[in-house]
Scaffold this motif. Structure first.
Motif, PDB file in Angstrom:
ATOM      1  N   VAL A   1      -4.049-106.898  -7.707  1.00  0.00           N
ATOM      2  CA  VAL A   1      -2.654-106.996  -7.258  1.00  0.00           C
ATOM      3  C   VAL A   1      -2.715-106.892  -5.813  1.00  0.00           C
ATOM      4  O   VAL A   1      -1.684-106.278  -5.317  1.00  0.00           O
ATOM      5  N   SER A   2      -3.878-106.962  -4.917  1.00  0.00           N
ATOM      6  CA  SER A   2      -3.838-106.749  -3.631  1.00  0.00           C
ATOM      7  C   SER A   2      -4.941-107.879  -3.015  1.00  0.00           C
ATOM      8  O   SER A   2      -5.471-108.587  -3.840  1.00  0.00           O
ATOM      9  N   GLY A   3      -4.994-107.878  -1.487  1.00  0.00           N
ATOM     10  CA  GLY A   3      -5.999-108.589  -1.039  1.00  0.00           C
ATOM     11  C   GLY A   3      -6.965-107.733  -0.282  1.00  0.00           C
ATOM     12  O   GLY A   3      -6.849-106.502   0.225  1.00  0.00           O
ATOM     13  N   THR A   4      -8.174-108.411  -0.380  1.00  0.00           N
ATOM     14  CA  THR A   4      -9.414-107.537   0.320  1.00  0.00           C
ATOM     15  C   THR A   4     -10.202-108.246   1.169  1.00  0.00           C
ATOM     16  O   THR A   4     -10.818-109.467   0.610  1.00  0.00           O
ATOM     17  N   PRO A   5      -9.853-108.398   2.319  1.00  0.00           N
ATOM     18  CA  PRO A   5     -10.726-109.573   3.370  1.00  0.00           C
ATOM     19  C   PRO A   5     -12.439-109.419   3.373  1.00  0.00           C
ATOM     20  O   PRO A   5     -12.820-110.309   3.542  1.00  0.00           O
ATOM     21  N   ASN A   6     -12.631-108.058   2.747  1.00  0.00           N
ATOM     22  CA  ASN A   6     -14.050-108.123   2.925  1.00  0.00           C
ATOM     23  C   ASN A   6     -14.542-107.572   1.625  1.00  0.00           C
ATOM     24  O   ASN A   6     -14.487-106.488   1.234  1.00  0.00           O
ATOM     25  N   LEU A   7     -15.271-108.499   0.801  1.00  0.00           N
ATOM     26  CA  LEU A   7     -15.638-108.306  -0.594  1.00  0.00           C
ATOM     27  C   LEU A   7     -16.750-107.522  -0.699  1.00  0.00           C
ATOM     28  O   LEU A   7     -16.888-106.826  -1.855  1.00  0.00           O
ATOM     29  N   GLY A   8     -17.574-107.470   0.334  1.00  0.00           N
ATOM     30  CA  GLY A   8     -18.846-106.649   0.172  1.00  0.00           C
ATOM     31  C   GLY A   8     -19.968-107.469  -0.300  1.00  0.00           C
ATOM     32  O   GLY A   8     -19.681-108.324  -0.982  1.00  0.00           O
ATOM     33  N   ALA A   9     -21.350-106.895   0.087  1.00  0.00           N
ATOM     34  CA  ALA A   9     -22.518-107.659  -0.382  1.00  0.00           C
ATOM     35  C   ALA A   9     -22.810-107.991  -1.654  1.00  0.00           C
ATOM     36  O   ALA A   9     -23.437-108.907  -2.266  1.00  0.00           O
ATOM     37  N   ASP A  10     -22.201-106.776  -2.370  1.00  0.00           N
ATOM     38  CA  ASP A  10     -22.418-106.656  -3.811  1.00  0.00           C
ATOM     39  C   ASP A  10     -21.973-107.925  -4.605  1.00  0.00           C
ATOM     40  O   ASP A  10     -22.655-108.113  -5.561  1.00  0.00           O
ATOM     41  N   PHE A  11     -20.945-108.413  -4.105  1.00  0.00           N
ATOM     42  CA  PHE A  11     -20.178-109.689  -4.799  1.00  0.00           C
ATOM     43  C   PHE A  11     -21.058-110.873  -5.005  1.00  0.00           C
ATOM     44  O   PHE A  11     -21.436-111.371  -5.889  1.00  0.00           O
ATOM     45  N   THR A  12     -21.637-111.271  -3.539  1.00  0.00           N
ATOM     46  CA  THR A  12     -22.422-112.266  -3.552  1.00  0.00           C
ATOM     47  C   THR A  12     -23.870-112.194  -4.697  1.00  0.00           C
ATOM     48  O   THR A  12     -24.154-113.083  -5.263  1.00  0.00           O
ATOM     49  N   LEU A  13     -24.352-110.953  -4.519  1.00  0.00           N
ATOM     50  CA  LEU A  13     -25.531-110.641  -5.345  1.00  0.00           C
ATOM     51  C   LEU A  13     -25.302-110.628  -6.807  1.00  0.00           C
ATOM     52  O   LEU A  13     -26.067-111.352  -7.600  1.00  0.00           O
ATOM     53  N   ASN A  14     -24.022-110.244  -7.092  1.00  0.00           N
ATOM     54  CA  ASN A  14     -23.758-110.198  -8.499  1.00  0.00           C
ATOM     55  C   ASN A  14     -23.615-111.782  -8.765  1.00  0.00           C
ATOM     56  O   ASN A  14     -24.033-112.212 -10.197  1.00  0.00           O
ATOM     57  N   ALA A  15     -22.887-112.537  -7.916  1.00  0.00           N
ATOM     58  CA  ALA A  15     -22.479-113.883  -8.376  1.00  0.00           C
ATOM     59  C   ALA A  15     -24.204-114.655  -8.612  1.00  0.00           C
ATOM     60  O   ALA A  15     -24.408-115.404  -9.619  1.00  0.00           O
ATOM     61  N   PHE A  16     -24.949-114.480  -7.729  1.00  0.00           N
ATOM     62  CA  PHE A  16     -26.301-115.049  -7.855  1.00  0.00           C
ATOM     63  C   PHE A  16     -27.013-114.577  -8.933  1.00  0.00           C
ATOM     64  O   PHE A  16     -27.612-115.473  -9.569  1.00  0.00           O
TER      65      PHE A  16
END
Ligand SMILES: Nc1ncnc2c1ncn2[C@@H]1O[C@H](COP(=O)(O)OP(=O)(O)OP(=O)(O)O)[C@@H](O)[C@H]1O
Ligand SMILES: Nc1ncnc2c1ncn2[C@@H]1O[C@H](COP(=O)(O)OP(=O)(O)OP(=O)(O)O)[C@@H](O)[C@H]1O
Ligand SMILES: [Mg+2]
Ligand SMILES: [Mg+2]
Lengths: 358, 340, 352, 550
Positions: free
Chosen positions: B247-262
């Motif tokens: 319920v809010s905005g986060t401009p910097n998702l963090g490197a873990d997000f990319t790694l998790n997606a990969f």
């Protein structure tokens, strides 16, 4: 072939000098030179037009480029063989932590600690390679897994905090100029690295085999290359180079922190790709990788000196990377090469059919 | 032809169809089996998993990465890599968090806008890749910074808000079924429909052999842009979902997000290099990951061991999916640096 | 159960203990590790050893993973979550669900905006302001300032930067460059060196950390620097007779890793029925070279701990608000050095 | 400037013909034409005969440069509907390039296409629909055969399912009389000859007005070639203009109505095939008489089989399930041919002898000593080299230079302390390149820039660089032009005469009869025949290949 007096086909002789002469820059070399000159140009503009002090700029740009280039050397070899090494960040962190913890400000201790760290890097690389060869794991999976496993092991061992300071001589090399010259220490190391890296990657039989495995694994195999050995070796070398990069990074920082390798993964890949290597493997020269690292370093230095909004700097950084990659893409290179008179030999020679047939 | 032989032929054909379905989908079925097995393990050691609360929060937590991984899979199928995923998701997220008002009209328009931004960002990635001829890694590395910078321009630090009704629409539970499950199923259905057009085959052809695809009249540029745009569509959904979840905005998702997606793409069984795979396995992969995080939580593994175990799970999941890997004789299929 | 919070009857666990989860974003830095050690030590120190069953979870820097972690902790029946949040806003729905399930949530170091949560954090805008104000005074209200930023888009960076801007407002001090340092020594060293090479006239530098690197690079003149308060930065300011750098143009503003321990105490107090305001703002005092004091007992005012087993990025950590000492911070073993005081009795502590 | 058009002799001028129907023929008409329930005489697919939409297409003054290479130089050719046009020329003469110009894949630097006198764009015009089977196959590896068959067809944008694609593909395969291919299996799992047939079927199926076949038979066995000829004639009779490139001149003579010969990117002749024979075509292509190699071969055949030193001996080799109990000997100076239809186990034999596959039983002796060929590396050390089936994926690293390709198996020979010496490379490579007729100038060019035939020469030359004594050549003359073919034959015999030995499998019987000292035939994994010297005749080889004793 020629037809002899009895009407038999006889091969036309070719002398070895016909083959070995001439400079044939590959596409990647041309891109590498292009990137290098672009980096040089930006640097010179910063010093002259931007009136940025030479010494501060040179030493910090070269130090960053050196760290990236060392790690990217391994990444470049791995990518040449068709793979990816995502375990670089924590091999770097581990090594940085180890050199400060175990050598802790002593050059004499560093004499045995540093080799031990490099050996550990090699071991990690060998494990990566064996996972890829024996378990047939995709490189991305194996090295990503290795990265998190290392992270966990390092955290377990260090209990979550770094210790010690880096050996003084390492700091000296990174911080001081070559005595009596305005050349920063990292520049000298970069030059040495360029020679060594180019020798290994482009001049040795090993480098040829690595490229062959990346260009066509099956052709390499059917030409007598031991693919498994090559793959394990490139990951081992990448482990060593990441470990070395970590040690140098600690030397430059003076100390170590836990996740200090994390920001270096993307720059290693970017340096290799900007330098003209094929992402799928089989093509790439170290000159390009090193040029890519330098280019990233000078672009970041421009951004560090600008006082615009951080968000805009991010946008600018992305745009510059994209734009320079476009400018240096193969089409442009061919065009530039032709301009520079480096064109290939005449059409007849290239067509390569029997010369006497026509 | 007599009646019996005709029937026999038809039955034989059905058998062939089933066999071929199974063999074509073996990777997919294996990763689905891994998910079921992991889920069963988790359910057997923790009662909470099968409660509505447990299940819905599990689905909600994993859905963002799952949607992103589904999109990423499409790019990978087309032979590319997309490093800009986290930045696009973040951009959509901050736009939603700063623009969405508490009216149903606003929710609808901003949702459309959000998905539109995803599609546009993805399509632009695709256009850049096709027009410049550069490897997608370098293009998306650049756009990662560009979209990331744009997200920061919209919102310079976490904040904004998303109406409750909207959050509830995506993350709520109706009749015991989390709405997120419906969203994910909807995406699967959408993909099933898409794969009945020639687009799926074109994407796989592009990833399998670009030159061959071109020679066969596959609209290569269009397909490539479409693949990235579909990925962008999924990132848009991921951004929307993330907005609802946080319920809010986060401009910097963090490197873990990319790694998790990969990692989710890989665990789902889509191989890098292209020519194979389905976005559905990206969804599955994400939930395999999130189930394993949940298992590690339940067994109260020491927090540092979490990292070690995550690595082990990645390896095990991939090996289990295709145990034949272990049996491949070393000389039969020479390995390259990419492994696989 | 409904009667858990405020029942004062001990925890809901089988053995009558409160189950408390320490939810960290990462263990990749000394700061969070130090805080974690202090919390673990406090939980093992009487009387809490009888009352608390502590589990430690690490979510990683991904908001969706931390949400899953919070949900899992709630499902596992914890009584309180002591939370290091990766996002001030993104966790709110999960936190609110936790509150509804009767779980006490206390966020530390960085605040969360969910109204039901308790927050313990230093006023970061004040943190930025305090150091920058000192710099402005030293510069005589005019001159060039370089601001070393953290990571863009991370709240701490934004708040601190706003504090810096507030301090220079209305003065003739100009920010000439804002190199991004990512709070990492190597990055600061590179980006600051480049910014300084472009602006060699700069008179002062503000950074959340980084004065060491600043003084490594600026050798030819005196430059004012306001930075963090890790061991190595304190060493820079320490007198030469204790092996320090003797730099007097430096100040430090401490980031207090003990706020985790305080968050733990607040969680316990709430569970035991105390009525505590939702927000506790911690003081951010200025530490000058004169304030540096070497020692081993922080309760006696020591703020610089020398010794081989002290990590270079170790923070001085003690406050009258908390109890644990050096051994606790280093190893997580109980080391009670004082009895904590309520916020109202401590200067600079604000509860609202 | 008026473009020069080479007039084709003996062409019936047909000016007052029907203007023809506009637009491409919907393929549904073809499907409807197939009447089920008549297994004895299946229906021919294709458009109605007698209503071609155009008669004559002229390619006028087409030129194309690749960098410094002039691939096409002012080429003008004319094509007629209802006839088969052969396109001939040495490797690198520009045939494939011309074809890519015809189908719009390569944009020419200059030149025009005129259809019935109307200028028409090369790509995208409904009046000029070219369907192509490519020399370098364009199948997508992981997609099923069925999906490959329908790939890229616009009308498939409607909703379909995998099973309906399979049904459509089965129909296509049935219609073109290919019955041994499973449309559900990925293309990758099929051997090269099958893949080539799939590539051809796809082109046949898509044929509307023009069908282009670039070396379609290079991987086909004789039966496959016959099958193709039938299909070509059939399409021709339906009014299609067929353009075919082949290096098998006999085929050309057999099937073509007109022949255009390219040399160095120029059209040197364009005429009716009736006045041509193999000899004449070859002379046109090469620009010289073709006599010499045949003499070499003839001389060798006259000699009685010599008793020589055995360099390679295979004893009861079995590779389940492909090969059973095969024994053979290969003597010094000998070229031993292996004849066999597609998939009879010859592939397993070659792979095993080269260490790339493990035998289940049997022994291999090299120079009288038993060797365990665990890997190609071992085989290469034992002096064995192999020219594999698919040069694109097995023989070459296309993106690397000729230099690097040539020295890959012999890196140790050309290195000093692990560092490759360019001078040594040149020294070792020069004679190898010379003996195969590769030009010195290509040494540092990417292998991909060479024409197919020259690429094949590089694959062979690398074993000279590696100093191999025994050469396993698996269908090495695929896609190699007559001139180069002679050179290859000459080179093989020279290689053998110089103390080497060659084991030579070919899908083309004529190659076996031309060059071999002895021939064995394989059928279903067993040796079915063995012949030497003058016993080697087309008939006997064929009989052995079909399983008969000879
Ligand atoms: N894309 C390209 N880039 C550079 N040179 C090329 C390219 N395509 C073809 N050539 C060159 O153009 C010339 C003609 O090639 P083409 O492929 O048309 O020959 P071909 O007659 O089909 O030969 P083959 O019988 O060996 O297939 C050759 O010298 C080849 O090396
Ligand atoms: N694709 C096809 N569909 C239907 N009938 C076919 C097809 N191909 C060949 N035939 C028929 O099968 C028979 C034998 O085919 P084959 O391939 O041997 O052709 P062929 O006799 O050489 O051809 P042609 O009659 O054109 O010379 C012929 O009657 C031919 O018309
Ligand atoms: Mg060709
Ligand atoms: Mg026939």
């Amino acid at each position: 072939m020629t037809v002899d007096a009895e009407g038999m086909l006889r091969p036309r002789q070719i002398s070895a000098t016909e083959l070995s002469t001439g400079f044939h820059p590959s596409r990647e070399t041309a891109i590498g030179l292009g990137v290098l000159s672009l980096a040089g140009l930006v640097f010179v503009l910063q010093v002259t037009v931007g009136s940025v002090q030479y010494s501060g700029l040179a030493s910090s740009v070269s130090a960053y480029a050196l760290i990236v280039a060392i790690a990217a050397f391994g990444q470049g070899l791995v990518m040449l063989s068709g793979g990816f090494d995502l375990s670089i960040p924590w091999v770097m962190s581990m090594s940085a932590l180890a050199i400060t913890r175990f050598a802790d400000g002593s050059d004499s201790r560093a004499l045995w600690v540093a080799p031990a760290i490099l050996a550990a890097g090699a071991f990690i690389g060998v494990v990566n390679g064996l996972g890829i060869v024996m378990l047939r794991l995709p490189a991305i999976v194996m090295t990503l897994a290795m990265n998190v496993v290392l992270q966990g092991l390092v955290l377990l061992y260090t209990e979550g905090s770094a210790r010690g300071v880096s050996p003084p001589s390492l700091r000296k090399v990174m911080d001081e100029d070559l005595p009596g010259t305005p050349i920063p220490g990292p520049v000298v190391l970069l030059a040495v690295l360029l020679l060594a890296g180019t020798l290994l990657q482009s001049k040795t039989g090993f480098g040829r085999r690595v490229a062959s495995v990346g260009a066509s694994a099956r052709t390499a195999f059917l030409s007598g290359v031991n693919n498994a050995r090559v793959v394990v070796s490139v990951y081992a070398i990448s482990g060593v180079s990441a470990a070395l990069a970590g040690v140098i990074l600690a030397g430059y920082s003076g100390q170590s922190t836990l996740a200090m390798g994390d920001p270096y993964l993307l720059p290693t890949i970017a340096a290799v790709v900007l330098g003209g290597a094929a992402v799928a493997g089989g093509r790439g020269v170290f000159l390009g990788t090193l040029a890519g690292a330098l280019f990233i370093a000078v672009v970041q230095s421009v951004l560090a000196t600008m006082s615009v909004d951080a968000a805009w700097r991010t946008v600018i950084f992305g745009t510059v990377i994209l734009f320079s990659a476009v400018v240096l893409q193969p089409g442009t290179i061919t065009w530039a090469r032709r301009l520079g008179g480096m064109a290939r030999p005449s059409s007849a020679a290239v067509v390569g059919r029997s010369q006497d047939a026509s | 032809m007599s009646q019996e032989t005709a029937t026999a032929v038809r039955v034989g054909e059905r058998g062939a169809a089933v066999r071929s379905f199974a063999s074509r989908k073996v990777g997919f079925l294996a990763s689905a089996a891994v998910l079921v097995a992991f889920f069963a393990i988790n359910a057997s050691i923790s009662e909470a998993v099968l409660t509505t609360y447990g299940f819905s929060s599990f689905v909600n937590a994993g859905a963002t990465v799952a949607l992103a991984a589904a999109g990423l899979s499409v790019v990978v199928m087309a032979g590319g890599l997309d490093l800009s995923v986290a930045a696009v998701v973040a951009l959509v997220n901050v736009v939603v968090a700063t623009r969405m008002q508490d009216t149903s009209a606003s929710m609808m328009w901003v949702s459309l806008l959000a998905v539109g931004i995803g599609v546009a960002a993805g399509a632009l990635n695709g256009v850049l890749v096709t027009t410049t001829g550069l490897p997608s890694v370098i293009v998306t590395l650049a756009t990662f910074f560009i979209w990331g910078g744009a997200a920061l321009l919209v919102l310079d630090s976490p904040g904004g808000s998303v109406p409750f009704d909207f959050a509830d629409l995506l993350t709520g539970v109706r009749g015991g079924v989390p709405n997120a499950v419906l969203l994910l199923l909807g995406l699967c259905v959408l993909w099933l429909l898409l794969s009945r057009t020639s687009l799926r085959v074109n994407i796989l052809a592009l990833g399998g052999d670009r030159a061959a695809a071109r020679a066969n009249g596959v609209p290569v540029a269009g397909t490539e842009v479409a693949a990235f745009a579909i990925a962008g569509f999924c990132y848009g959904l991921a951004g929307l979902f993330l907005s609802a979840l946080t319920v809010s905005g986060t401009p910097n998702l963090g490197a873990d997000f990319t790694l998790n997606a990969f990692a989710a793409v890989v665990v789902g069984g889509t191989q890098f290099g292209g020519g194979r795979g389905t976005p559905v396995s990206g969804l599955i992969g994400a939930f395999v990951l999130y189930t394993s995080y949940s298992i590690l939580f339940t067994i109260e593994a020491p927090s540092e061991l979490n990292y070690v175990l995550t690595g082990a799970i990645l390896v095990v999941a991939v090996v289990v999916q295709n145990p034949r890997r272990l049996l491949v004789s070393r000389s039969a299929e020479p390995v390259s640096g990419a492994g696989g | 159960g409904d009667d858990k919070p405020g029942s004062g009857q001990g925890g809901g666990g089988d053995d009558g203990k409160f189950k408390i989860a320490l939810n960290l974003s990462t263990t990749n830095n000394t700061y969070q590790t130090q805080a974690r050690n202090l919390i673990e030590a406090a939980a093992k120190t009487p009387p809490y050893d009888e009352k608390v069953e502590l589990r430690v979870d690490v979510a990683g820097v991904d908001v969706t993973k931390q949400i899953q972690m919070i949900n899992n902790e709630v499902a596992a029946g914890v009584d309180a979550i002591v939370l290091y949040p990766v996002s001030p806003t993104g966790l709110n729905p999960a936190i609110e669900k936790a509150c509804k399930a009767g779980v006490v949530v206390v966020a530390w170091d960085s605040n969360v905006t969910a109204p039901c949560a308790y927050n313990v954090y230093p006023d970061l805008e004040q943190f930025g302001y305090t150091g920058a104000k000192w710099l402005v005074d030293q510069m005589g209200g005019k001159g060039e300032l370089i601001v070393i930023r953290g990571i863009e888009g991370v709240p701490a960076d934004t708040f601190e930067y706003e504090g810096v801007l507030k301090a220079i407002e209305g003065t003739d001090v100009e920010i000439v460059a804002e190199p991004e340092g990512e709070w990492a020594a190597a990055t600061i060293k590179t980006t600051f060196a480049q910014a300084y090479a472009a602006h060699p006239e700069a008179d002062a530098v503000w950074g959340a950390t980084g004065c060491i690197q600043v003084h490594e690079i600026v050798k030819d003149k005196e430059i004012f620097c306001s930075g963090g308060m890790s061991k190595d930065e304190m060493m820079l300011m320490a007198p030469e007779d204790v092996g320090g750098g003797g730099v007097t143009t430096n100040v430090a503003v401490p980031a207090p890793p003990w706020d985790g321990e305080l968050a733990f105490f607040i969680a316990m107090d709430v569970l035991e029925g105390a009525d505590i305001p939702k927000t506790t703002l911690l003081p951010t005092p200025l530490v000058t070279a004169e304030d540096v004091k070497v020692g081993t007992n922080p309760a006696e005012g020591a703020n610089l701990f020398v010794g081989d087993d002290i990590p270079p990025d170790f923070f001085p950590f003690w406050s009258p608000l908390v109890e644990q000492g050096l051994e606790a911070a280093l190893h997580g073993t109980p080391d009670k050095i004082s009895d904590r005081k309520p916020c109202s009795e401590v200067e600079g502590c604000v509860q609202k | 400037m008026r473009p020069k058009v080479t007039q084709m002799a003996g062409l019936p001028v047909n000016d007052g013909g029907e203007p023809g129907r506009p637009g491409p023929l919907p393929s549904s008409t073809r499907a409807e034409e197939v009447r089920p329930g008549n297994p004895g005489k299946p229906d021919r697919p294709g458009p109605d005969p007698g209503t071609p939409r155009w008669r004559r297409a002229e390619v006028a003054s087409v030129s194309k440069c690749f960098g410094a290479i002039q691939a096409l130089d002012d080429v003008s050719v004319e094509f007629r509907t209802g006839s088969v046009h052969g396109l001939l020329g040495q490797n690198g003469a520009g045939k494939s390039t011309l074809i890519k110009v015809l189908n719009g894949l390569v944009r020419p630097d200059a030149g025009q296409l005129r259809i019935d006198e109307n200028p028409t764009p090369f790509a995208g015009s409904p009046a000029w629909q070219v369907s192509t089977a490519y020399q370098e196959l364009t199948l997508v590896p992981y997609l099923s055969v069925a999906e490959n068959l329908v790939l890229g067809r616009r009308r498939e944008y409607g909703v379909t399912s995998f099973e309906s694609t399979v049904a459509a593909a089965s129909e296509i395969l049935r219609r073109w009389r290919v019955d041994d291919v499973d449309p559900r299996k990925p293309v990758k799992s099929n051997p090269l000859p099958v893949r080539q047939r799939i590539e051809i079927v796809r082109a046949l199926e898509r044929t509307d007005q023009v069908l282009v076949l670039d070396e379609p038979t290079s991987a086909l066995d004789p039966a496959g070639a016959d099958w193709l000829k039938g299909q070509i004639r059939h399409l021709r009779d339906r009014g299609v203009a067929v353009v075919i490139v082949s290096h098998r001149l006999a085929e050309i003579e057999d099937v073509c109505d007109y022949v255009t010969v390219l040399r160095d990117g120029r059209a040197v002749a364009s005429e009716s095939s009736s006045g041509l024979n193999e000899q004449k075509i070859a002379t046109l292509m090469l620009g010289r008489e073709m006599l010499q190699t045949q003499r070499v071969i003839a001389d060798r055949h006259d000699e009685a089989p010599r008793a020589t030193n055995t360099v390679l001996e295979v004893q009861s080799l079995s590779v389940e399930p492909a090969l059973r109990d095969v024994s053979l000997t290969l003597g010094e100076g000998e070229v031993l041919g292996v004849g066999g239809l597609e998939g009879q186990g010859q592939h397993a034999l070659f792979m095993t002898l080269f260490g790339a596959q493990r035998p289940t039983r049997g022994e291999v002796l090299v120079g009288g000593r038993a060797v365990r060929l665990k890997s190609p590396r071992r085989a290469i050390r034992a002096g064995i080299g192999m020219v594999p089936e698919d040069r694109k994926t097995e023989g070459l690293m296309l993106q690397r230079t000729v230099r690097e390709n040539l020295t890959l198996p012999a890196l140790r020979r050309v290195s000093r302390a692990g560092v490759v010496s360019p001078a040594k490379e040149a020294q070792t490579a020069a004679p190898a390149m010379a003996s195969l007729g590769l030009a010195a100038g290509v040494f540092d060019n990417a292998a991909s820039s060479l024409s197919g035939g020259n690429q094949q020469k590089v694959v062979a030359a690398k074993w000279l660089v590696a100093d191999s004594r025994i050469l396993l050549m698996f269908d090495p003359l695929r896609g190699v032009d007559v001139g180069a073919r002679q050179e290859f034959f000459a080179w093989m015999t020279t290689f053998a005469a110089g103390g080497g030995a060659v084991l030579f499998y070919s899908s083309d019987i004529d190659e076996l009869t031309t060059v071999c000292d002895r021939v064995i035939t394989i059928y279903r994994g067993v040796v079915t025949g063995s012949m030497a010297g003058s016993e080697i005749t087309r008939e006997r080889v064929l009989a052995g290949m079909l399983g008969g004793d000879s």
